[in-house]
Design a protein around this motif. Structure first.
Motif, PDB file in Angstrom:
ATOM      1  N   SER A 109      64.036  -5.556  18.136  1.00 52.08           N
ATOM      2  CA  SER A 109      62.732  -5.238  17.547  1.00 52.08           C
ATOM      3  C   SER A 109      62.829  -5.063  16.042  1.00 52.08           C
ATOM      4  O   SER A 109      61.992  -5.578  15.304  1.00 52.08           O
ATOM      5  CB  SER A 109      62.168  -3.963  18.166  1.00 52.08           C
ATOM      6  N   LEU A 110      63.861  -4.343  15.588  1.00 51.17           N
ATOM      7  CA  LEU A 110      63.978  -4.060  14.163  1.00 51.17           C
ATOM      8  C   LEU A 110      64.412  -5.263  13.334  1.00 51.17           C
ATOM      9  O   LEU A 110      63.884  -5.490  12.255  1.00 51.17           O
ATOM     10  CB  LEU A 110      64.956  -2.910  13.928  1.00 51.17           C
ATOM     11  N   VAL A 111      65.381  -6.017  13.816  1.00 50.87           N
ATOM     12  CA  VAL A 111      65.921  -7.077  12.970  1.00 50.87           C
ATOM     13  C   VAL A 111      65.332  -8.449  13.265  1.00 50.87           C
ATOM     14  O   VAL A 111      65.541  -9.378  12.486  1.00 50.87           O
ATOM     15  CB  VAL A 111      67.466  -7.155  13.041  1.00 50.87           C
ATOM     16  N   TYR A 112      64.598  -8.593  14.351  1.00 47.12           N
ATOM     17  CA  TYR A 112      64.029  -9.892  14.698  1.00 47.12           C
ATOM     18  C   TYR A 112      62.502  -9.854  14.704  1.00 47.12           C
ATOM     19  O   TYR A 112      61.847 -10.619  14.012  1.00 47.12           O
ATOM     20  CB  TYR A 112      64.567 -10.334  16.064  1.00 47.12           C
ATOM     21  N   SER A 113      61.931  -8.949  15.469  1.00 47.66           N
ATOM     22  CA  SER A 113      60.481  -8.934  15.658  1.00 47.66           C
ATOM     23  C   SER A 113      59.714  -8.369  14.466  1.00 47.66           C
ATOM     24  O   SER A 113      58.670  -8.913  14.088  1.00 47.66           O
ATOM     25  CB  SER A 113      60.122  -8.132  16.910  1.00 47.66           C
ATOM     26  N   VAL A 114      60.182  -7.298  13.875  1.00 47.86           N
ATOM     27  CA  VAL A 114      59.447  -6.666  12.774  1.00 47.86           C
ATOM     28  C   VAL A 114      59.271  -7.611  11.576  1.00 47.86           C
ATOM     29  O   VAL A 114      58.161  -7.733  11.062  1.00 47.86           O
ATOM     30  CB  VAL A 114      60.094  -5.316  12.365  1.00 47.86           C
ATOM     31  N   PRO A 115      60.327  -8.313  11.124  1.00 44.01           N
ATOM     32  CA  PRO A 115      60.085  -9.253  10.021  1.00 44.01           C
ATOM     33  C   PRO A 115      59.113 -10.377  10.380  1.00 44.01           C
ATOM     34  O   PRO A 115      58.299 -10.793   9.538  1.00 44.01           O
ATOM     35  CB  PRO A 115      61.480  -9.816   9.720  1.00 44.01           C
ATOM     36  N   LEU A 116      59.167 -10.856  11.617  1.00 46.75           N
ATOM     37  CA  LEU A 116      58.223 -11.895  12.036  1.00 46.75           C
ATOM     38  C   LEU A 116      56.797 -11.349  12.072  1.00 46.75           C
ATOM     39  O   LEU A 116      55.847 -12.027  11.645  1.00 46.75           O
ATOM     40  CB  LEU A 116      58.612 -12.456  13.402  1.00 46.75           C
ATOM     41  N   LEU A 117      56.638 -10.136  12.559  1.00 46.73           N
ATOM     42  CA  LEU A 117      55.313  -9.518  12.578  1.00 46.73           C
ATOM     43  C   LEU A 117      54.803  -9.234  11.165  1.00 46.73           C
ATOM     44  O   LEU A 117      53.603  -9.340  10.900  1.00 46.73           O
ATOM     45  CB  LEU A 117      55.330  -8.235  13.409  1.00 46.73           C
ATOM     46  N   PHE A 118      55.695  -8.904  10.268  1.00 53.14           N
ATOM     47  CA  PHE A 118      55.316  -8.710   8.868  1.00 53.14           C
ATOM     48  C   PHE A 118      54.742 -10.005   8.293  1.00 53.14           C
ATOM     49  O   PHE A 118      53.707  -9.991   7.619  1.00 53.14           O
ATOM     50  CB  PHE A 118      56.533  -8.244   8.057  1.00 53.14           C
ATOM     51  N   ASN A 119      55.398 -11.122   8.579  1.00 58.70           N
ATOM     52  CA  ASN A 119      54.876 -12.424   8.139  1.00 58.70           C
ATOM     53  C   ASN A 119      53.527 -12.724   8.781  1.00 58.70           C
ATOM     54  O   ASN A 119      52.627 -13.257   8.125  1.00 58.70           O
ATOM     55  CB  ASN A 119      55.867 -13.539   8.462  1.00 58.70           C
ATOM     56  N   ALA A 120      53.381 -12.404  10.054  1.00 59.94           N
ATOM     57  CA  ALA A 120      52.108 -12.638  10.749  1.00 59.94           C
ATOM     58  C   ALA A 120      50.995 -11.794  10.131  1.00 59.94           C
ATOM     59  O   ALA A 120      49.857 -12.261   9.986  1.00 59.94           O
ATOM     60  CB  ALA A 120      52.252 -12.330  12.238  1.00 59.94           C
ATOM     61  N   ILE A 121      51.319 -10.580   9.731  1.00 64.36           N
ATOM     62  CA  ILE A 121      50.323  -9.717   9.076  1.00 64.36           C
ATOM     63  C   ILE A 121      49.915 -10.298   7.727  1.00 64.36           C
ATOM     64  O   ILE A 121      48.730 -10.269   7.356  1.00 64.36           O
ATOM     65  CB  ILE A 121      50.865  -8.278   8.933  1.00 64.36           C
ATOM     66  N   ILE A 122      50.870 -10.859   7.003  1.00 63.58           N
ATOM     67  CA  ILE A 122      50.547 -11.507   5.724  1.00 63.58           C
ATOM     68  C   ILE A 122      49.583 -12.670   5.968  1.00 63.58           C
ATOM     69  O   ILE A 122      48.597 -12.837   5.244  1.00 63.58           O
ATOM     70  CB  ILE A 122      51.825 -11.986   5.010  1.00 63.58           C
ATOM     71  N   ILE A 123      49.872 -13.472   6.994  1.00 65.09           N
ATOM     72  CA  ILE A 123      49.003 -14.613   7.302  1.00 65.09           C
ATOM     73  C   ILE A 123      47.597 -14.146   7.659  1.00 65.09           C
ATOM     74  O   ILE A 123      46.607 -14.701   7.173  1.00 65.09           O
ATOM     75  CB  ILE A 123      49.623 -15.471   8.429  1.00 65.09           C
ATOM     76  N   VAL A 124      47.493 -13.128   8.482  1.00 60.82           N
ATOM     77  CA  VAL A 124      46.170 -12.602   8.845  1.00 60.82           C
ATOM     78  C   VAL A 124      45.464 -12.060   7.606  1.00 60.82           C
ATOM     79  O   VAL A 124      44.252 -12.254   7.434  1.00 60.82           O
ATOM     80  CB  VAL A 124      46.291 -11.533   9.950  1.00 60.82           C
ATOM     81  N   GLY A 125      46.195 -11.404   6.727  1.00 60.89           N
ATOM     82  CA  GLY A 125      45.605 -10.916   5.481  1.00 60.89           C
ATOM     83  C   GLY A 125      45.063 -12.051   4.626  1.00 60.89           C
ATOM     84  O   GLY A 125      43.981 -11.938   4.046  1.00 60.89           O
ATOM     85  N   VAL A 126      45.806 -13.157   4.557  1.00 60.35           N
ATOM     86  CA  VAL A 126      45.341 -14.331   3.810  1.00 60.35           C
ATOM     87  C   VAL A 126      44.071 -14.879   4.452  1.00 60.35           C
ATOM     88  O   VAL A 126      43.117 -15.247   3.755  1.00 60.35           O
ATOM     89  CB  VAL A 126      46.455 -15.408   3.738  1.00 60.35           C
ATOM     90  N   TRP A 127      44.048 -14.931   5.783  1.00 60.07           N
ATOM     91  CA  TRP A 127      42.855 -15.427   6.475  1.00 60.07           C
ATOM     92  C   TRP A 127      41.643 -14.546   6.208  1.00 60.07           C
ATOM     93  O   TRP A 127      40.534 -15.044   5.994  1.00 60.07           O
ATOM     94  CB  TRP A 127      43.103 -15.526   7.969  1.00 60.07           C
ATOM     95  N   VAL A 128      41.824 -13.237   6.233  1.00 64.04           N
ATOM     96  CA  VAL A 128      40.716 -12.313   5.967  1.00 64.04           C
ATOM     97  C   VAL A 128      40.230 -12.493   4.527  1.00 64.04           C
ATOM     98  O   VAL A 128      39.019 -12.536   4.277  1.00 64.04           O
ATOM     99  CB  VAL A 128      41.145 -10.851   6.241  1.00 64.04           C
ATOM    100  N   TYR A 129      41.162 -12.624   3.600  1.00 65.23           N
ATOM    101  CA  TYR A 129      40.783 -12.829   2.197  1.00 65.23           C
ATOM    102  C   TYR A 129      40.009 -14.136   2.024  1.00 65.23           C
ATOM    103  O   TYR A 129      38.975 -14.166   1.351  1.00 65.23           O
ATOM    104  CB  TYR A 129      42.040 -12.831   1.321  1.00 65.23           C
ATOM    105  N   ARG A 130      40.495 -15.208   2.640  1.00 67.50           N
ATOM    106  CA  ARG A 130      39.804 -16.502   2.536  1.00 67.50           C
ATOM    107  C   ARG A 130      38.414 -16.442   3.172  1.00 67.50           C
ATOM    108  O   ARG A 130      37.458 -17.023   2.657  1.00 67.50           O
ATOM    109  CB  ARG A 130      40.635 -17.604   3.180  1.00 67.50           C
ATOM    110  N   THR A 131      38.291 -15.752   4.287  1.00 69.11           N
ATOM    111  CA  THR A 131      36.999 -15.589   4.941  1.00 69.11           C
ATOM    112  C   THR A 131      36.042 -14.805   4.050  1.00 69.11           C
ATOM    113  O   THR A 131      34.871 -15.170   3.900  1.00 69.11           O
ATOM    114  CB  THR A 131      37.165 -14.885   6.308  1.00 69.11           C
TER     115      THR A 131
END
Length: 153
Positions: free
Chosen positions: A105-127
């Motif tokens: 969870s710490l070394v594999y999933s959390v960094p991937l989820l961090f990237n996913a949160i960035i992508i969602v943030g970009v989508w919200v900003y673009r919207t």
């Protein structure tokens, strides 16, 4: 070791792969041998994912694919943890893969989820930007209509 650390460590349970007591995420991350080749590869993978996330900000469809791949990898982390726990001796010096999945969870999933949160943030900003442009166009059309109605009267 200072007395406060010793006191703090006495209340924490033993972790799954060493005799060190884990009192926080930071102490857990310090117990990991980051010089192992597979962990260095994992860090390089996360750096690549982060760079890909940043460079695909302007490419909506590509970012959708990247988002779905990352979420899929996070969803498969439990199965990957089980597989790695059974075969850890083939690629690692230590058994990091505990039954609760803290390491994965710490070394594999959390960094991937961090990237996913960035992508969602970009989508919200673009919207938000698209909605602002749309509302501005609507107001300009309404003002132009009112202006043309005043001229005809």
């Amino acid at each position: 070791m200072t007395e406060s650390k010793a006191q703090n460590m006495s209340s924490a349970p033993l972790d799954a792969f060493s005799n060190l007591r884990v009192t926080s995420i930071w102490t857990f991350l310090q117990t990991i041998q980051w010089t192992e080749p597979w962990l260095m590869g994992l860090l390089a993978f996360h750096a690549f994912c982060f760079i890909s996330t940043l460079f695909t900000c302007k490419y909506y469809r590509l970012q959708i694919c990247l988002f779905l791949m990352m979420v899929g990898m996070v969803a498969s982390a439990e199965y990957l943890n089980e597989l790695a726990a059974m075969n850890w001796s083939l690629f690692s010096k230590f058994q990091y893969f505990d039954s609760k999945g803290m390491f994965i969870s710490l070394v594999y999933s959390v960094p991937l989820l961090f990237n996913a949160i960035i992508i969602v943030g970009v989508w919200v900003y673009r919207t938000f930007c698209t909605m602002t442009e749309l509302k501005t166009m609507q107001l300009k059309r309404k003002a132009a209509r009112q202006q043309s109605q005043k001229k005809t009267q």
